[in-house]
Design an enzyme around this catalytic site. Structure first.
Site, PDB file in Angstrom:
ATOM      1  N   ARG A 100       0.872  -1.165   0.000  1.00  0.00           N
ATOM      2  CA  ARG A 100       0.000   0.000   0.000  1.00  0.00           C
ATOM      3  C   ARG A 100       0.917   1.224   0.000  1.00  0.00           C
ATOM      4  O   ARG A 100       2.006   1.194   0.584  1.00  0.00           O
ATOM      5  CB  ARG A 100      -0.889   0.018   1.245  1.00  0.00           C
ATOM      6  CG  ARG A 100      -1.871   1.191   1.232  1.00  0.00           C
ATOM      7  CD  ARG A 100      -2.577   1.424   2.555  1.00  0.00           C
ATOM      8  NE  ARG A 100      -3.472   2.567   2.432  1.00  0.00           N
ATOM      9  CZ  ARG A 100      -4.046   3.188   3.455  1.00  0.00           C
ATOM     10  NH1 ARG A 100      -3.803   2.785   4.690  1.00  0.00           N
ATOM     11  NH2 ARG A 100      -4.841   4.223   3.262  1.00  0.00           N
ATOM     12  N   HIS A 101       0.480   2.296  -0.651  1.00  0.00           N
ATOM     13  CA  HIS A 101       1.272   3.527  -0.664  1.00  0.00           C
ATOM     14  C   HIS A 101       1.564   4.000   0.760  1.00  0.00           C
ATOM     15  O   HIS A 101       0.899   3.609   1.724  1.00  0.00           O
ATOM     16  CB  HIS A 101       0.530   4.622  -1.435  1.00  0.00           C
ATOM     17  CG  HIS A 101      -0.844   4.901  -0.870  1.00  0.00           C
ATOM     18  ND1 HIS A 101      -1.048   5.627   0.287  1.00  0.00           N
ATOM     19  CD2 HIS A 101      -2.075   4.513  -1.286  1.00  0.00           C
ATOM     20  CE1 HIS A 101      -2.328   5.691   0.550  1.00  0.00           C
ATOM     21  NE2 HIS A 101      -2.993   5.019  -0.381  1.00  0.00           N
ATOM     22  N   GLY A 102       2.533   4.895   0.892  1.00  0.00           N
ATOM     23  CA  GLY A 102       2.897   5.436   2.202  1.00  0.00           C
ATOM     24  C   GLY A 102       1.903   6.486   2.688  1.00  0.00           C
ATOM     25  O   GLY A 102       0.876   6.756   2.042  1.00  0.00           O
ATOM     26  N   ALA A 404       1.530   2.065   4.124  1.00  0.00           N
ATOM     27  CA  ALA A 404       2.735   1.276   3.802  1.00  0.00           C
ATOM     28  C   ALA A 404       2.570  -0.212   4.123  1.00  0.00           C
ATOM     29  O   ALA A 404       3.554  -0.938   4.211  1.00  0.00           O
ATOM     30  CB  ALA A 404       3.967   1.821   4.520  1.00  0.00           C
TER      31      ALA A 404
END
Length: 480
Positions: A100-102, A404
């Site tokens: 997952r994106h930060g 994240a």
């Protein structure tokens, strides 16, 4: 809240931020840089308001909530007990990581609602202390920041890359990385930050330095007509969420917040209260500060608001409707196709063509996939009327998909084994912790056993058929 659908943004780097947003981002960066990973001593000084709430922020949780040791050392691999428990004669062949994106900024919609609430407080009489304190708070969020990656989000990814390389040095030494991402800029920038974190040790050349956009795998939900029509765009599908917003637990929180802000309870609703709570979470995740917005909530309030968030995740991305998870079978099958190819190459004594595959998506990418695999499933569905019975639930989105979040499949080749089936083995890690497989109750499985356990999904879950919309009646959710 799930990622907003709509205009696709494609490209390797973000366009310039709208006027003013760059200045705001830079200011946030400077503030965040001041205290990136606080010491244990600093944490003890944090007001109880934030310390007691941070475990309940759901999908807006810091990654450090699931791995507290990273607050002391962002490159720590954690307790020795978390190490890979493998026979000595096993060598990793392939790593597939779904990230997952930060940490990101709020969406434009959340910023608008926060601005609306803040404006109301500016009009409150000075005699109301809580409202006055919040009116004095600087509304620094601007709509141009809309869901973009925050400076802390870049650090999340850079540090994750370094820890992953330290955990699997043999794989990363091969210097061949396939890097893909959702088209959303927070994901593209997370992918770039992950690659930066690997530094000069991974000398990537040519086309491999680019982050490939792959929405068909990272945003499969957008391409599933049945999910879009019957869940995402169907208000009736969220009936449990709506019922909880009107239920006694939320009513109690609403009345308490209204009283603290000297507002008539009619001027507040569950969405505005949730925005105030999320602002507390954003300030902690983005800037590592305890926001005055946190002072509105007790730990009990936080548990109620976490349940509201989890209800939405459950019914929109988890076990609520079968299509939520079935739509992810395209990603699940792709994972196993690459594992199959690595096994075939190994058996033929060929070099592994894709030893490292890293893909950056969303909470909405990981949550359906984990549901498809049967993880974090409670005996009783999450509903508006069973909040108390769900206090020990497995489905807590902040523990599963914080910023994240990462789900990693590792394929091993093992020598000195008794049977040919044991030659290829697999481990899964969620947020850098080994997962226990359902079929064996162990943290390692032969690849053959794992494929056998998921045989039905691998052979009979066809994305096109699962996602085909066979009815025009989007108000009916019976077939879900």
């Amino acid at each position: 809240a799930p990622e907003a659908r709509g205009r696709r943004e494609v490209g390797g780097s973000a366009p310039p931020l709208p006027a003013g947003a760059g200045r705001v981002a830079a200011m946030a960066s400077r503030r965040a840089a001041a205290v990136v990973f606080p010491s244990a001593a600093f944490l003890l000084l944090l007001p109880l308001a934030s310390a007691g709430l941070s475990g309940y922020f759901g999908t807006k949780s810091r990654y450090e909530e699931v791995n507290p040791h990273l607050m002391r050392d962002p490159l720590s691999l954690g307790p020795a007990g978390a190490a890979s428990r493998l026979p000595a004669a096993c060598t990793p062949l392939q790593l597939r990581a779904l990230l997952r994106h930060g940490t990101r900024y709020p969406t434009a919609g959340q910023i608008r609602r926060l601005g609306e609430l803040h404006s109301r407080l500016l009009r409150r009489p000075a005699a109301c202390p809580a409202a006055a304190a919040l009116a004095a708070w600087q509304m620094w969020y601007e709509e141009g920041l809309d869901g973009r990656l925050a400076p802390q989000g870049r650090r999340d990814m850079e540090h994750l890359a370094r820890r992953m390389a330290a955990r699997f040095p043999a794989l990363f030494a091969r210097r061949r990385l396939l890097l893909a991402s959702s088209s959303k800029h927070r994901c593209l920038q997370s992918g770039a930050a992950f690659r930066r974190g690997l530094g000069p040790s991974l000398r990537l050349g040519g086309d491999e330095t680019e982050v490939e956009v792959n929405d068909s795998l990272m945003r499969f939900f957008d391409h599933c007509a049945k999910f879009v029509a019957l869940v995402e765009e169907n208000d009736a599908a969220m009936c449990q969420v709506d019922a909880f917003k009107e239920g006694p637990e939320m009513r109690k929180v609403l009345e308490k917040v209204a009283s603290a802000l000297c507002l008539p309870v009619e001027e507040l609703n569950a969405d505005l209260v949730q925005v105030a709570f999320l602002t507390c979470s954003y300030e902690l995740a983005i800037k590592n500060v305890t926001s005055p917005w946190c002072s509105l909530f007790s730990e009990e309030d936080a548990k109620v608001l976490e349940y509201l968030n989890d209800l939405k995740q459950y019914w929109k991305r988890g076990y609520g409707y079968d299509i939520n998870s079935r739509s992810s079978c395209i990603l699940f099958q792709d994972i196993f196709q690459h594992l199959d190819k690595a096994v075939e190459e190994s058996k033929s004594s060929k070099p592994i063509s894709s030893p490292l595959i890293v893909q950056v998506g969303h909470a909405e990418t990981l949550q359906p996939l984990l549901a498809l695999m049967g993880f974090f499933k409670d005996d009783e569905p999450l509903k508006a009327n069973n909040y108390v019975r769900q206090t020990q639930r497995k489905f807590r989105s902040g523990r599963i998909v914080p910023y994240a979040a990462n789900l990693v499949f590792v394929l091993y080749h093992c020598d000195q084994v008794k049977t040919s089936e044991e030659e290829y083995q697999v481990q899964m890690l969620l947020n850098e912790k080994l997962m226990t497989f359902h079929h064996s109750n162990e943290t390692i499985s032969t690849y053959a056993d794992l494929k056998d356990y998921y045989k039905d999904i691998l052979e009979n879950c066809h994305f096109k058929e699962e996602c085909e919309l066979t009815t025009i009646n989007t108000t009916a959710i019976d077939e879900l």
